[in-house]
Design a protein around this motif. Structure first.
Motif, short mmCIF file in Angstrom:
data_model
loop_
_atom_site.label_atom_id
_atom_site.label_comp_id
_atom_site.label_asym_id
_atom_site.label_seq_id
_atom_site.Cartn_x
_atom_site.Cartn_y
_atom_site.Cartn_z
N GLY A 97 0.80 -1.22 0.00
CA GLY A 97 0.00 0.00 0.00
C GLY A 97 0.83 1.26 0.00
O GLY A 97 0.44 2.28 0.58
N LEU A 98 2.00 1.21 -0.67
CA LEU A 98 2.91 2.36 -0.67
C LEU A 98 2.75 3.26 -1.88
O LEU A 98 3.56 4.14 -2.10
CB LEU A 98 4.36 1.85 -0.62
N GLU A 99 1.72 3.02 -2.68
CA GLU A 99 1.60 3.80 -3.91
C GLU A 99 1.44 5.31 -3.69
O GLU A 99 2.05 6.09 -4.39
CB GLU A 99 0.43 3.26 -4.74
N PRO A 100 0.63 5.76 -2.74
CA PRO A 100 0.50 7.20 -2.57
C PRO A 100 1.84 7.88 -2.30
O PRO A 100 2.14 8.91 -2.87
CB PRO A 100 -0.43 7.33 -1.36
N ALA A 101 2.67 7.24 -1.45
CA ALA A 101 3.99 7.81 -1.18
C ALA A 101 4.88 7.70 -2.41
O ALA A 101 5.56 8.64 -2.80
CB ALA A 101 4.64 7.09 0.01
N GLY A 102 4.87 6.52 -3.03
CA GLY A 102 5.74 6.29 -4.18
C GLY A 102 5.43 7.17 -5.36
O GLY A 102 6.29 7.53 -6.14
N LEU A 103 4.18 7.54 -5.50
CA LEU A 103 3.77 8.33 -6.66
C LEU A 103 3.58 9.80 -6.32
O LEU A 103 3.05 10.56 -7.10
CB LEU A 103 2.46 7.76 -7.23
N ASN A 104 4.00 10.18 -5.12
CA ASN A 104 3.89 11.57 -4.68
C ASN A 104 2.46 12.09 -4.74
O ASN A 104 2.22 13.22 -5.15
CB ASN A 104 4.81 12.50 -5.51
N GLN A 105 1.52 11.26 -4.39
CA GLN A 105 0.12 11.68 -4.38
C GLN A 105 -0.39 11.60 -2.96
O GLN A 105 0.01 10.75 -2.18
CB GLN A 105 -0.72 10.80 -5.30
N GLU A 106 -1.32 12.48 -2.63
CA GLU A 106 -1.75 12.62 -1.25
C GLU A 106 -3.05 11.89 -0.95
O GLU A 106 -3.38 11.62 0.19
CB GLU A 106 -1.94 14.12 -0.91
N SER A 107 -3.84 11.59 -1.96
CA SER A 107 -5.19 11.07 -1.71
C SER A 107 -5.17 9.60 -1.33
O SER A 107 -5.08 8.73 -2.15
CB SER A 107 -6.05 11.27 -2.97
N SER A 108 -5.25 9.32 -0.01
CA SER A 108 -5.28 7.94 0.44
C SER A 108 -6.64 7.32 0.15
O SER A 108 -6.77 6.11 0.01
CB SER A 108 -4.98 7.87 1.93
#
Length: 750
Positions: A402-413
């Motif tokens: 579940g690291l995609e928001p961090a990895g993609l520099n996106q904030e919307s969890s």
């Protein structure tokens, strides 16, 4: 190597292990008791990296490390550790001892008022705690009284301010930046032709030592390197070995003395809290849970992941989409640039060169990185499959964790929590991760031809000797988009040096206007035969046609002629043959098989290794006997200018220096320098390093006039290759200042 990787993976995977922290702290206390303060400080750092963040135990690690740093004379860093200990809740009952250490550091730094203020804090603390009668408390009171007396003495007799030496205040280098190439000198211009691709050319005459390029790495990843045991430590249940991962900051690559641990794992370490915070925000919060996988897959995969994390998803997505729709020839940029070789206007041509902006500027940016050649069509299918498999493994673990928001520099969890339900059923990567995977695969393929090793001069052998022996060591792998524009030559005209993550390119010889700027990718004419160089260069998918390769043949190359065998009977040169070597002296006419001489050479190298092990075990007399025997054996079948003959002389100089026999050490090192000069030339960086060692020996041996002339020559050479601000130049200037401050009567005698 497998065992070392397992140890590193354990540290990267395990996160925080309080049991390990206790072990490292106790082992650090043991070495501290033996007065091995440097090794103790390293173990306290290991303990801090295993402690849970915010816990009181980590404060003990910082306080203990501050004590080791104080004994090492590193007062500024000691103060930083004391502040860390206080901020992490250091036990109140132990605070007076640490505050006294703080006052003593301030006193040693000449900050008398701050030291007095620190003592007042200790006095107030004692007054609040009431009467103290234990031996420990009495020791604190005695120390407090002693420090007060020292402060009064220093206030009554202030030390005179030292005048700065004119030689050490070097002027900054003259620098006029290029309008169209970021970080490059105005003396360079960017060109393109079908044969050489993108390359840099001198637009005016360039002098040796002149700076041509200063570039920060777009991305860099530290390589752990070889592991070695700390002084007086031994193999234990927990790993007491140190690697470059323990010695250098994982963000800026500066050398570590008192590291700040990562909040999530015990592997990553930083030189300051600022570096730790920046790394976490930019990339490490994503990499931290993947540490073991990234170490297993290798540094190229790690660089590829960090590259897309630093670029950000928006920029990665834009360029990946452009590669699909905007340019059919993206994978072969030369195809779309053929017309540029005929463009009469340089600036007009620059605008169309891959990696350049619409205005014709070539920046050290992600766009420039993305446009480096991946040579997709030249890699083998097997290699491409393995690269793809590695990239997919990283992306799958990102998705599962579940690291995609961090990895993609996106904030919307919220968006990602909805997407996770679909991913679990489909088992496919999300569209965004597929985009990241495509960019990462491109970067892994690019790295085979465009990876730049960041190197440092690292001390080798024991550090307790008066002569410091240094060798270049690979510290990190990086992308330098502008540096990647330089083509290869086995006889280059530039030198590259590094400071942290920054590379500086300097001319190593005069470069006339119109000549191409050429870098050595590794295979150098002074170190390898033509066939060996061509074999190594095959990884770059070109056949080298530089002047050295066209003019030399293997039997007449510099390496072949100077690293040849001599006749075991009459010591005349042996004539080159396939399997049998024949003596060139007709009166002798002895023939010897190449295999037997090669075996003899290998045996000699093993004996030299054993001699160096004796030196490390402080058995200098035995090491000398073995090296002298090696020297005699080598002279029976190696040519006098063979590099191994020089290495033996160098090792003998090292042993004699440890015994304080400076004249003997200088005599052997001078012979070594003669051989190094034959191989590399009188103005090479290799000669500069050897002269640096000779200067130390002459300095310690009090040979003043000879030391001064050696220092001057070493300065002239190293300033060309490494720049006037390099560590070695600074050390040479300190030696020179010390010698010139000696009384005139002594200078005249020596």
């Amino acid at each position: 190597e497998a065992a070392a990787l397992r140890r590193l993976c354990r540290r990267a995977r395990a996160g925080k292990e309080p049991a390990a922290a206790r072990f490292y702290r106790e082992e650090g206390n043991r070495l501290f008791g033996l007065r091995h303060y440097g090794a103790a400080a390293r173990l306290y750092s290991q303990a801090a990296s295993h402690e849970l963040p915010g816990g009181p135990e980590v404060s003990l690690c910082f306080a203990n490390r501050s004590a080791a740093l104080f004994h090492l004379g590193r007062f500024e860093v000691c103060l930083e550790d004391i502040a860390r200990a206080e901020s992490h809740g250091y036990p109140d009952r132990l605070l007076p001892k640490v505050l006294l250490r703080k006052a003593e550091c301030l006193l040693c730094l000449g900050r008398l008022q701050d030291a007095a203020d620190a003592l007042k804090v200790v006095e107030n603390k004692i007054a609040m705690d009431g009467i103290m009668t234990s031996p420990t408390h009495q020791t604190v009171l005695k120390k407090l009284s002693q420090l007060k007396i020292k402060i009064r003495e220093k206030e009554s007799c202030p030390e005179p301010a030292r005048e700065a030496c004119g030689d050490t205040q070097r002027k900054s280098e003259i620098w006029e930046e290029n309008d169209s190439i970021s970080g490059a000198s105005s003396s360079l211009s960017l060109h393109f032709d079908v044969e050489r691709g993108r390359h840099l050319v001198a637009s005016q005459d360039i002098l040796p030592g002149q700076s041509l390029l200063k570039e920060e790495a777009f991305v860099s990843v530290l390589c752990p390197g070889e592991s070695r045991l700390l002084q007086d430590s031994s193999e234990t249940a927990w790993d007491t070995r140190v690697t470059n991962a323990d010695l250098y900051c994982h963000h800026c690559l500066r050398q570590l003395l008192a590291s700040v641990p990562c909040r999530g794992c015990s592997y990553a370490k930083y030189c300051s809290q600022n570096c730790a915070d920046v790394a976490w925000e930019q990339y490490h919060r994503t990499e931290c849970p993947l540490g073991a996988l990234l170490l297993t897959l290798g540094v190229f995969c790690h660089v590829a992941l960090r590259t897309v994390l630093l670029a950000g998803f928006a920029e990665v997505s834009r360029l990946v989409e452009w590669s699909h729709n905007g340019d059919k020839d993206l994978h072969n940029p030369e195809a779309r640039c053929k017309h540029l070789s005929e463009a009469p206007d340089t600036r007009a041509g620059t605008r169309g060169i891959p990696g350049c902006s619409d205005s014709g500027q070539y920046q050290s940016s992600y766009q420039a990185v993305f446009n480096l050649l991946p040579h997709t069509e030249k890699h083998s299918p097997e290699h491409k499959f393995l690269c793809m498999l590695s990239v997919v493994a990283i992306c799958e673990q990102l998705q599962e964790a579940g690291l995609e928001p961090a990895g993609l520099n996106q904030e919307s969890s919220e968006k990602w929590s909805k997407a996770k339900t679909c991913e679990k059923t489909s088992g496919e990567l999300s569209p965004e991760l597929k985009t990241m995977a495509e960019a990462m695969l491109r970067h892994v393929l690019q790295l085979q031809c465009n990876a730049q090793a960041i190197t440092v001069m690292q001390e080798s052998g024991s550090r307790d000797g008066a002569v410091v022996n240094k060798k270049p060591v690979r510290l990190a792998t990086a992308f330098f988009p502008v540096l990647s524009l330089l083509n290869h030559s086995c006889c280059p005209n530039i030198s590259v040096s590094f400071s942290g993550t920054a590379a500086t390119v300097r001319a190593s010889q005069p470069i006339p206007s119109g000549q191409e700027i050429l870098h050595c990718y590794g295979p150098h004419r002074c170190r390898m035969k033509v066939a060996e160089r061509q074999q190594l260069l095959s990884q770059y998918f070109f056949e080298c046609r530089c002047e050295a390769c066209l003019d030399e043949s293997d039997d007449k190359s510099v390496v072949s002629v100077r690293n040849s065998f001599c006749c075991p009977s009459c010591r005349a040169p042996m004539q080159v043959g396939e399997d049998m070597l024949h003596c060139s002296n007709e009166a002798c006419a002895i023939s010897v098989s190449r295999e037997s001489l090669s075996c003899r050479l290998w045996d000699l190298q093993q004996q030299i290794k054993k001699a160096l092990e004796l030196l490390r075990d402080r058995k200098a007399d035995q090491a000398i006997k073995m090296l002298l025997k090696c020297q005699m054996d080598a002279g029976n079948f190696l040519s006098p200018e063979h590099l191994l003959m020089g290495e033996v002389e160098d090792h003998l100089a090292q042993v004699y220096a440890t015994l304080g026999k400076w004249q003997e050490a200088a005599r052997h090192l001078k012979r070594s320098i003669e051989i190094v000069e034959m191989h590399h030339g009188p103005s090479s960086v290799e000669i500069g390093h050897e002269l640096f060692k000779l200067a130390q020996i002459l300095f310690n041996g009090f040979a003043v006039s000879e030391a001064l002339s050696t220092i001057q020559r070493a300065e002239e050479i190293l300033s060309v290759h490494c720049g006037p601000q390099s560590t070695q130049i600074q050390e040479l200037q300190e030696m020179k200042t010390c010698l010139l401050e000696l009384p005139r009567s002594i200078l005249q005698r020596t």
